[in-house]
Design a protein around this motif. Structure first.
Motif, PDB file in Angstrom:
ATOM      1  N   GLY A  27       6.756 -21.748 -10.181  1.00  0.00           N
ATOM      2  CA  GLY A  27       6.084 -22.095 -11.425  1.00  0.00           C
ATOM      3  C   GLY A  27       5.749 -20.908 -12.303  1.00  0.00           C
ATOM      4  O   GLY A  27       4.874 -21.008 -13.178  1.00  0.00           O
ATOM      5  N   LEU A  28       6.432 -19.768 -12.129  1.00  0.00           N
ATOM      6  CA  LEU A  28       6.098 -18.585 -12.924  1.00  0.00           C
ATOM      7  C   LEU A  28       6.544 -18.700 -14.369  1.00  0.00           C
ATOM      8  O   LEU A  28       6.173 -17.863 -15.189  1.00  0.00           O
ATOM      9  N   VAL A  29       7.314 -19.736 -14.691  1.00  0.00           N
ATOM     10  CA  VAL A  29       7.760 -19.874 -16.082  1.00  0.00           C
ATOM     11  C   VAL A  29       6.573 -20.061 -17.015  1.00  0.00           C
ATOM     12  O   VAL A  29       6.621 -19.685 -18.194  1.00  0.00           O
ATOM     13  N   ARG A  30       5.488 -20.642 -16.512  1.00  0.00           N
ATOM     14  CA  ARG A  30       4.308 -20.851 -17.361  1.00  0.00           C
ATOM     15  C   ARG A  30       3.458 -19.589 -17.467  1.00  0.00           C
ATOM     16  O   ARG A  30       2.718 -19.431 -18.441  1.00  0.00           O
ATOM     17  N   LEU A  31       3.550 -18.711 -16.460  1.00  0.00           N
ATOM     18  CA  LEU A  31       2.762 -17.484 -16.486  1.00  0.00           C
ATOM     19  C   LEU A  31       3.546 -16.302 -17.057  1.00  0.00           C
ATOM     20  O   LEU A  31       2.962 -15.407 -17.671  1.00  0.00           O
ATOM     21  N   MET A  32       4.850 -16.303 -16.840  1.00  0.00           N
ATOM     22  CA  MET A  32       5.689 -15.181 -17.271  1.00  0.00           C
ATOM     23  C   MET A  32       6.908 -15.739 -18.017  1.00  0.00           C
ATOM     24  O   MET A  32       8.034 -15.676 -17.525  1.00  0.00           O
ATOM     25  N   PRO A  33       6.698 -16.312 -19.197  1.00  0.00           N
ATOM     26  CA  PRO A  33       7.799 -17.005 -19.881  1.00  0.00           C
ATOM     27  C   PRO A  33       8.967 -16.085 -20.243  1.00  0.00           C
ATOM     28  O   PRO A  33      10.130 -16.492 -20.144  1.00  0.00           O
ATOM     29  N   VAL A  34       8.696 -14.873 -20.675  1.00  0.00           N
ATOM     30  CA  VAL A  34       9.782 -13.976 -21.079  1.00  0.00           C
ATOM     31  C   VAL A  34      10.625 -13.590 -19.866  1.00  0.00           C
ATOM     32  O   VAL A  34      11.864 -13.692 -19.885  1.00  0.00           O
TER      33      VAL A  34
END
Length: 951
Positions: free
Chosen positions: A360-367
């Motif tokens: 789920g890191l896409v929400r915390l580290m989108p770039v």
């Protein structure tokens, strides 16, 4: 030599980062990046000519007698790989600036990185196969430093050692292969070898060459069964992993196969070994990557699989497959370096690389998530990305390849490997950035500063752009690289298209995409099945192999290294006698034609004295002082023999050496027990006597055979003829030592200097500890009252200026008459030794106005500077120059640069003797002080006892 700067700029620039670090991390990074940019500028200047189909060459001979030259060439293949090395290297430098902790020495890290960068560029632009091997081994050494950067971690040290052992061992195989290749092709220049493929393939050395070269390439590119070192090298910092193990070092093996493709490919052996190894590596690496939980381990094994893909394509031996390999090399370098840097960002921000703790890191580290997901999709071969185009080309080449009588084997294996690559790429993307959110760190993760993700973004741009317009953006570069590989010349037409219609390759690609996603759905069950089945651990096998090798080495050393000098000498002499006897019995022998010299009474007496002294040494060798005297007699007789045989230089050198060594050994014996330890048994002494007697008789026979023959066309004829016109001197011996064979003499004075320093180091231990206490026990009796006899003191002081004058005279006359720097140095050393003996160590040392260490250094530097002076005038090292001057009242005077070299020899000899003497003096003074203390204590105790008796 402009082309050489592509490799030399990073190599020499490696000196700058540690210095620039004094100005701060940012300055250090800018300087390091500037070095890489400078090399890129040189490459860019030569690129237009290469893109036109030309080959740029430059260089000079290095050691032409060995076929070794310092030559470089830049063709399409070299431009292709050099661009990848320098371009991605520049991005890695920027990335490492933010990745490395502030406590880490970034200057040293960047120095190692530039050293590796220069070695890699040297490989891809070398035009000499031996020079290529030099750079090849330099990559192994520099990568060892980078992989073991975190040396405090056991896994870092082990990974570095493993990489060095495997790739370094492969480098030795490659060296042997290149030597055979040069022999088969008749040249060690790559540009020549590439035009003689038919000759090499027809040579009986072809199979050994092929296996040795492939051994070097397979170890460097982590091909099965050598694949295990690459994942363990992931203990290195992520910038190292991203650079060495995705874009550069592991591609060296692929480059080598592509470079030698015109020479070695096209045979059944090439196809079976290379394509099979590549296919097996592709499958094994993909299968292991699917079940790893560490992000870098997943990427490492996926790299192994991708390298197998490239190797398999080159093994097919077709132009289409070679083009596909080069295109995929470009694509893999972009998306894999981006993935490694993305994994480093995740580790840096979350504190873990365990995929089980991420999600789920896409929400915390989108770039970071966006960039990594695009790169992972390219690795999986998703359409509209560069990995899809090159993988489809690979599948097309595999579909057209028939392995033995099984036409389905290669296509099925390639499709299965592609399916597995989709599965592990999807697992990486979903497991880290998508799916259920986890919190691996105490503080929420977030995207890093732009300086850290910007290099990833730069790499992702070509991932997308080439996937959309492959022919436009990658076509020219791949065409010129493929032309150098396939046609050994200009660019060839290539067709890099996103769409080739509905064909078997497209169906295989769709099967891989759909099958990979389906495989991911049943991943848990497969993981349990894999755990039950088990598999041999390559690391464990490697460790057991290393342990067995170490145990065997220790056993061998224990059997051979017995610390018994008589045994060593017995083996050496017995072997020499056996070889000499075999040669004598297998050859022919005829009496010599030269008449013997008449044997007069003086010669007979000298011979009998020599024989008697030699035999007496054997009988009374337990008495060391007498043995030393007898050894001096032997040396004196040898000097007379040299004089009898018209060798005055040798006689003069021999007698001065005998005097110096006898005195020094006499002083040293004063610090040793008076008798030798107990002897060995009778049988062993009888064995030694037989071996020594046989060796002596054999040596005498050899000397007799040589001296009674007229040898034609000897090197001495050249020396005699050229001594005056070439060296400016009539003393052939001295001219040979300081000019014709000056390099040998230079090496000998360096050895002499090292020997003096070793004496210092060894005697230093006698001044303290247990050695000093044992030394004190040897001198229990009081010293003689008349330590320095007055007559000896007066005589030696009167003789000192005379001896120095004689030494100067012998030095000045040496170029034309018997003498020279070596003998003059010994004469002066004898004069100085006599001062020590006559007046005492303390008196002589207090009046010494020069440091022996300075003499040693000055002698070696002066001799070396003389040689370098010749280079400044375009002459070979240590070439002597001479001329004549007409001085008023003096007349004709000859001046030669050899005198400066001889002066260096003179200073080194004097420094060696004085330094040895001074060190022995220090040890003697230590013993004297100990004896004096004991004597005064004993006298005091005796007086006390006497006083008590009177009372």
């Amino acid at each position: 030599m402009q082309l050489a700067l592509i490799a030399l700029v990073p190599l020499l620039g490696a000196l700058l980062p540690p210095l620039a670090m004094r100005a701060g991390r940012n300055v250090c990074t800018v300087v390091t990046a500037g070095v890489t940019l400078a090399a890129l500028a040189v490459l860019a200047a030569a690129a237009p000519a290469v893109l036109r189909g030309e080959t740029v060459r430059t260089g000079t001979d290095w050691v032409p007698q060995l076929g070794l030259s310092f030559r470089f060439m830049l063709d399409g293949l070299g431009l292709f790989f050099a661009g990848l090395i320098l371009g991605i290297g520049l991005l890695i430098i920027v990335y490492a600036r933010s990745y490395l902790a502030r406590s880490e020495p970034a200057g040293r890290f960047f120095a190692y990185l530039l050293l590796f960068q220069g070695a890699m560029t040297g490989i891809v632009i070398s035009d000499n196969v031996l020079l290529l091997v030099v750079f090849w081994e330099l990559t192994s050494l520099s990568s060892f430093l980078l992989i073991g950067w975190w040396s405090q971690a056991p896994e870092g040290r082990q990974g570095a050692r493993m990489a060095l052992i495997v790739t370094g061992g492969g480098g030795l195989l490659l060296m042997a292969g290149m030597l055979l290749l040069g022999q088969a092709a008749g040249s060690y220049e790559l540009s020549v070898i590439l035009t003689r493929g038919d000759i090499v393939r027809a040579s009986p050395l072809y199979i050994p060459i092929l296996l040795l070269v492939l051994g070097g390439a397979f170890t460097k590119s982590a091909q099965f069964p050598f694949h295990f070192w690459l994942p363990h090298a992931m203990a290195a910092p992520t910038p190292v992993s991203a650079y060495l193990h995705s874009a550069t070092m592991v591609k060296a093996g692929v480059f080598l196969l592509a470079r030698l493709w015109p020479v070695l490919s096209g045979t059944e052996a090439w196809f079976l070994v290379v394509s099979t190894t590549g296919l097996v590596t592709m499958l094994v690496g993909a299968w292991i990557a699917l079940f790893k939980t560490d992000l870098k381990a997943i990427l490492a094994y996926s790299t192994v699989s991708q390298l197998g893909l490239m190797t398999m394509l080159l093994g097919f031996g077709t132009p289409e497959a070679a083009v596909a390999c080069l295109f995929h090399t470009l694509n893999h370098a972009t998306f894999k370096a981006a993935l490694f840097m993305g994994a480093g960002i995740v580790d840096h921000e979350t504190g873990t690389r365990d995929i089980r703790r991420l999600g789920g890191l896409v929400r915390l580290m989108p770039v970071t998530a966006a960039l990594s997901l695009v790169a992972a999709a390219a690795m999986a071969g998703v359409p509209l990305l560069n990995g899809f185009v090159s993988k489809e080309m690979m599948l097309a080449a595999a579909y057209d390849t028939r392995w033995a009588d099984l036409p389905w084997l290669v296509p099925a294996g390639a499709t299965l490997a592609s399916l597995l690559s989709v599965a592990y790429a999807a697992r990486y993307g979903f497991g880290v950035f998508l799916g259920r959110r986890r919190e691996p760190a105490a503080t929420p993760a977030h995207d890093p500063p732009a300086a850290m993700w910007a290099p990833v973004a730069v790499l992702v741009v070509p991932v997308i752009a080439i996937g959309v317009a492959p022919q436009l953006l990658a076509g020219p570069l791949v065409a010129v690289a493929a032309g150098s590989t396939i046609a050994a010349g200009s660019a060839i037409p290539v067709d890099l298209a996103l769409w080739h219609g509905v064909n078997p390759a497209l169906l295989m690609s769709v099967t891989a995409l759909v099958g990979g996603v389906a495989l991911l759905a049943i991943w848990a069950g497969l993981d349990r099945l894999r755990a039950r089945i088990g598999a041999p651990d390559a690391k464990a096998l490697f460790d057991r192999g290393i342990d067995a090798t170490v145990a065997a080495a220790r056993a061998t050393i224990g059997a051979l290294h017995t610390e018994s000098l008589p045994r060593y000498l017995a083996v050496i002499l017995a072997t020499t006698v056996a070889v000499g006897t075999a040669g004598f019995l297998s050859g022919t022998y005829a009496p010599g034609t030269r008449a013997l010299l008449p044997v007069g009474p003086p010669s007979l007496v000298a011979f009998l004295a020599l024989a008697a002294a030699s035999l007496a040494v054997v009988v009374v060798h337990g008495r060391r002082l007498l043995t030393l005297v007898l050894t001096g007699v032997v040396g004196l007789m040898v000097s007379l023999a040299f004089l009898k045989l018209s060798a005055p230089d040798l006689a003069l050198t021999q007698i001065t050496v005998e005097v110096v060594t006898t005195i020094l050994m006499l002083l040293a014996l004063n610090l040793l027990p008076k008798r030798t330890p107990p002897e060995t048994g009778r049988l062993r002494r009888l064995r030694d006597a037989v071996i020594a007697g046989a060796a002596g008789l054999g040596t005498a026979g050899l000397a007799y055979a040589v001296m009674t023959r007229d040898l034609a066309d000897t090197i001495s004829d050249f020396h005699i003829a050229q001594a005056k016109p070439g060296g400016g001197g009539t003393n052939v011996v001295n001219v040979t030592l300081v000019d014709f064979r000056g390099f040998d003499t230079f090496g000998e004075i360096i050895v002499l200097c090292i020997a003096a320093l070793v004496i210092v180091a060894m005697l230093e231990t006698a001044l303290r500890g247990a050695a000093a206490r044992r030394l004190d026990q040897l001198r229990r009796s009081p010293l003689a009252a008349d330590v320095h006899p007055l007559v000896l003191v007066v005589v030696t002081r009167l003789l000192l200026p005379l001896a120095l004058t004689v030494g100067v005279y012998i030095f000045l006359r040496g170029h034309n008459q018997p003498g020279g720097g070596f003998v003059a140095g010994l004469v002066v050393a004898i004069a100085l030794i006599m001062q020590y003996i006559a007046s005492g160590y303390g008196w002589a040392a207090d009046r010494r106005r020069f440091d022996a260490h300075v003499l040693l250094g000055a002698g070696v530097l002066l001799a070396g500077a003389t040689g370098l002076g010749a280079l400044l005038f375009g002459r070979p090292f240590l070439t002597s120059a001479f001329g004549h001057l007409d001085l008023p009242l003096v007349g004709d005077v000859e001046l030669a640069t050899a005198m400066l070299f001889d002066a260096g020899v003179f200073l080194t000899v004097v420094g060696t003797v004085v330094l040895s003497l001074a060190r022995i003096a220090r040890v003697e003074q230590r013993v004297e002080r100990g004896t004096a203390v004991r004597s005064s204590t004993a006298a005091h105790n005796g007086a006390a006892r006497s006083g008590a008796g009177e009372a």
